[in-house]
Design an enzyme around this catalytic site. Structure first.
Site, PDB file in Angstrom:
ATOM      1  N   SER A   1      -7.703   0.966   3.098  1.00 50.95           N
ATOM      2  CA  SER A   1      -8.116   0.477   1.785  1.00 50.95           C
ATOM      3  C   SER A   1      -9.332  -0.430   1.923  1.00 50.95           C
ATOM      4  O   SER A   1      -9.621  -0.950   3.001  1.00 50.95           O
ATOM      5  CB  SER A   1      -6.960  -0.321   1.171  1.00 50.95           C
ATOM      6  N   SER A   2     -10.024  -0.608   0.808  1.00 54.85           N
ATOM      7  CA  SER A   2     -11.125  -1.590   0.757  1.00 54.85           C
ATOM      8  C   SER A   2     -10.723  -2.825  -0.033  1.00 54.85           C
ATOM      9  O   SER A   2     -11.544  -3.737  -0.200  1.00 54.85           O
ATOM     10  CB  SER A   2     -12.345  -0.964   0.073  1.00 54.85           C
TER      11      SER A   2
ATOM     12  N   ARG B   1       0.847  -1.186   0.000  1.00 52.91           N
ATOM     13  CA  ARG B   1       0.000   0.000   0.000  1.00 52.91           C
ATOM     14  C   ARG B   1       0.887   1.242   0.000  1.00 52.91           C
ATOM     15  O   ARG B   1       1.958   1.259   0.645  1.00 52.91           O
ATOM     16  CB  ARG B   1      -0.861  -0.038   1.263  1.00 52.91           C
TER      17      ARG B   1
ATOM     18  N   THR C   1      -3.826  -0.757  -7.204  1.00 53.00           N
ATOM     19  CA  THR C   1      -4.625   0.431  -7.497  1.00 53.00           C
ATOM     20  C   THR C   1      -3.795   1.692  -7.667  1.00 53.00           C
ATOM     21  O   THR C   1      -2.693   1.810  -7.120  1.00 53.00           O
ATOM     22  CB  THR C   1      -5.643   0.670  -6.359  1.00 53.00           C
TER      23      THR C   1
ATOM     24  N   THR D   1      -9.273   0.604  -9.471  1.00 55.51           N
ATOM     25  CA  THR D   1      -8.386  -0.410  -8.930  1.00 55.51           C
ATOM     26  C   THR D   1      -8.448  -1.580  -9.895  1.00 55.51           C
ATOM     27  O   THR D   1      -9.301  -1.605 -10.769  1.00 55.51           O
ATOM     28  CB  THR D   1      -8.929  -0.755  -7.521  1.00 55.51           C
TER      29      THR D   1
ATOM     30  N   ASP E   1      -7.741   8.374   0.089  1.00 57.33           N
ATOM     31  CA  ASP E   1      -8.291   7.277   0.906  1.00 57.33           C
ATOM     32  C   ASP E   1      -8.090   7.513   2.402  1.00 57.33           C
ATOM     33  O   ASP E   1      -8.646   6.794   3.230  1.00 57.33           O
ATOM     34  CB  ASP E   1      -7.671   5.927   0.500  1.00 57.33           C
TER      35      ASP E   1
ATOM     36  N   GLY F   1     -13.237  -1.406  -7.351  1.00 57.59           N
ATOM     37  CA  GLY F   1     -14.542  -0.809  -7.040  1.00 57.59           C
ATOM     38  C   GLY F   1     -14.567   0.029  -5.778  1.00 57.59           C
ATOM     39  O   GLY F   1     -15.639   0.283  -5.244  1.00 57.59           O
ATOM     40  N   GLY F   2     -13.383   0.463  -5.292  1.00 54.44           N
ATOM     41  CA  GLY F   2     -13.376   1.326  -4.098  1.00 54.44           C
ATOM     42  C   GLY F   2     -14.102   0.652  -2.953  1.00 54.44           C
ATOM     43  O   GLY F   2     -13.901  -0.534  -2.676  1.00 54.44           O
TER      44      GLY F   2
ATOM     45  N   ASN G   1      -5.970   4.251  -7.205  1.00 54.81           N
ATOM     46  CA  ASN G   1      -7.172   4.823  -6.593  1.00 54.81           C
ATOM     47  C   ASN G   1      -8.153   5.198  -7.707  1.00 54.81           C
ATOM     48  O   ASN G   1      -8.830   4.346  -8.223  1.00 54.81           O
ATOM     49  CB  ASN G   1      -6.863   5.990  -5.658  1.00 54.81           C
TER      50      ASN G   1
END
Ligand code: GLY
Length: 573
Positions: A456-457, A113, A403, A385, A427, A477-478, A405
């Site tokens: 993050s998701s 990340r 990603t 992403t 984010d 897809g965030g 983002n």
């Protein structure tokens, strides 16, 4: 091989170009024709396969395994190819998570990340009146976190077999000699032209005078040179030397914060995956700083006491239950999850059966809940992403979500280096209670601090059945990522769907705030109306996720599916 082939309008118009460079294309790229390819949506393969956002990337990963590479070799080659052929989200200027289960059952979690630069500060996006300025966290130089992808690739390489030079060569070739773009890619590049010009300080390969059209060749020479520096010098080819200097020069020209020290000090981190059981299946997913593993753990544990199969697929009853589960999980996300190196995430409590049972105690079937009443649980302290999935002949399985983002990240192409930077700083929670680009709210757990990784998701996820590899799955897809993965798993485990149906059926999403349910256009009209009668606010949106999955069938076949929602494609052998 059973497959649905959507042949894109690509002709071998560039045979001359191909011939001219034929001798310089080495290794796996020879097996991949970047000037003529098809979008293959599904296939059942005997030994190994890849499902990714782009046909060329899936073919590159497959070719690497045909030449003796394992799933980790294929992951690296696919990821680097995506950085070239899928610039909207594939990247070397972003970050992500790699989750793997080795054939001997060993689990691997690689956190690459992005991190906040050393000069980042809590209120850096607030104006004089204290309001969050989305434009600064979402576009241009200040929006970028320190990229993690190249460090993640080299952490993955510890498990690979083939020479690194061979794994990166296809990406170099695709960048240097170009590839033919699809209609969707042409439209996407044309739609982003204004931003590329506004947020980049030097001309880039993505911008030309005339409009991009299907069949055009995209050549990225600066990116090819950057990749060649990584081929020669390893991670230092990115985090030090010429590439690092180009990034820092770009930052200086555009008012960004990333320094040579930020780059040199960036490290991928090993994270212990989140592991639990769901109706007899082993579920393995990613730990913080991703919220994904905790969220799908919470959601699957909250749904487990209910006979959702009896309720039926996407009936008002089952959808309402899942909406209320999503509401509760996302309320917890906003309050309790952040980078565990900076914030004590109550991971154990959030996944406890008693805690989750209590969270559902006020659920009322047939009555819409409310996000004013449903807040995060009380814990006593003690969108762009891309995902790809790989399974190799040995039974190693890998799920990678990576990603920039937003689509094309911050839209800043690093001058002279040819790659896009992320806008991942968005984010973070720029201000408590102020929504980010996904409408997600956050607080202290996800505030900005130097070197901290933003929440993050991303939810790369693996399933086992009888302790054997069963499924590798994930999606972009965030904030909709965990709900898409949750629904794909429920579709397979509870509704006995094929992987193809589980992925391609319409999805819905609730994330606590805003208190509304998003549905895809193809979602059942009668269920929508029934939910509205219960009191839900329903909003139709374009699409939710682009899920890529590989399911290992009872005889070991790799049933491989790419989401119908994009140019996503599978390959295998
Ligand atoms: N940038 C999307 C995510 O990490 O959740």
């Amino acid at each position: 091989m059973k497959s649905t082939i959507l042949t894109v309008l690509l002709f071998c118009l560039y045979g001359g170009v191909m011939g001219q460079y034929e001798n310089t294309i080495v290794g796996p790229t020879k097996a991949v024709n970047p000037y003529q390819y098809s979008v293959v949506k599904s296939g059942t393969f005997n030994r190994a396969s890849v499902s990714s956002a782009h046909p060329l990337a899936s073919m590159v990963g497959t070719a690497i395994m045909q030449q003796g590479g394992n799933a980790f070799d294929a992951t690296i080659a696919t990821q680097l190819a995506l950085a070239v052929v899928y610039p909207g989200a594939g990247n070397i200027g972003g970050g992500g998570f790699t989750l793997a289960r080795k054939k001997d059952g060993t689990l691997i979690g690689i956190d690459f990340r992005e991190a906040a630069p050393a000069k980042a500060s809590r209120d850096m996006y607030l104006d004089a009146a204290g309001n969050a300025q989305d434009a600064l966290s979402q576009s241009g130089h200040l929006a970028s976190g320190v990229p993690g992808t190249v460090a993640g690739i080299f952490a993955t390489y510890a498990h690979a077999k083939l020479p690194f030079a061979m794994l990166i060569q296809p990406a170099i070739d695709l960048a240097r000699y170009g590839f033919v773009i699809t209609e969707k890619e042409a439209a996407s590049l044309n739609g982003t032209k204004k931003d590329f010009v506004q947020y980049s300080t030097r001309p880039s390969a993505f911008v030309k005078d005339t409009k991009w059209k299907v069949g055009d060749t995209l050549v990225q020479l600066e990116l090819a040179n950057t990749l060649t520096r990584i081929q020669k010098n390893g991670a230092k080819g990115f985090y030090e030397g010429e590439t690092a200097a180009l990034i820092v020069d770009e930052m200086k020209r555009g008012g960004g914060l990333i320094t040579l020290d930020d780059l040199k000090n960036y490290q991928a981190k090993s994270r212990t995956p989140i592991v639990f059981n769901y109706r007899g299946y082993g579920i393995i997913s990613f730990a913080p700083p991703s919220s994904g593993g905790i969220l799908i753990g919470q959601m699957l544990k909250m749904i487990e006491p209910f006979n959702v199969q009896k309720m039926g697929f996407q009936t008002p009853e089952s959808v309402q239950l899942m909406i209320e589960i999503e509401r509760r999980a996302y309320a917890d996300r906003a309050a309790h999850i952040g980078d565990p190196d900076f914030y004590k995430v109550p991971q154990k409590t959030l996944l406890q059966d008693t805690y989750l049972k209590n969270r559902m105690s006020d659920y009322k079937a047939g009555v819409a809940g409310s996000s004013t009443q449903t807040q995060a649980g009380t814990i006593k302290t003690s969108e762009e992403t891309t995902h790809f999935s790989v399974v190799d002949p040995e039974g190693n399985m890998v799920a990678v979500t990576t990603t920039l983002n937003g689509g094309y990240g911050n839209r800043t192409v690093v001058g002279g280096a040819g790659f896009l930077l992320n806008n991942e700083m968005d984010d973070f929670s720029a201000k408590p209670g102020s929504p980010n680009m996904y409408g997600a709210i956050g607080g202290e757990a996800n505030s900005i601090e130097p070197h901290k990784r933003m929440l993050s998701s991303m939810t790369p996820t693996l399933l086992t059945k009888n302790n054997k590899p069963f499924l590798t799955v994930g999606t972009p897809g965030g904030t909709t990522i965990p709900t898409s993965v949750f629904q794909t798993i429920v579709n397979i485990v509870d509704f006995n769907m094929s992987l193809e149906d589980a992925i391609n059926n319409p999805k819905f999403h609730h994330q606590w705030l805003p208190d509304e349910v998003s549905i895809e256009k193809t979602f059942s009209q009668s269920t929508k109306e029934a939910l509205e009668k219960m009191g839900y606010l329903i909003k139709t949106r374009g699409s939710i996720g682009r899920t890529e999955g590989i399911l290992i069938g009872p005889t070991g076949k790799r049933i491989t599916v790419a989401d119908k929602r994009g140019d996503d494609a599978v390959a295998g052998f």
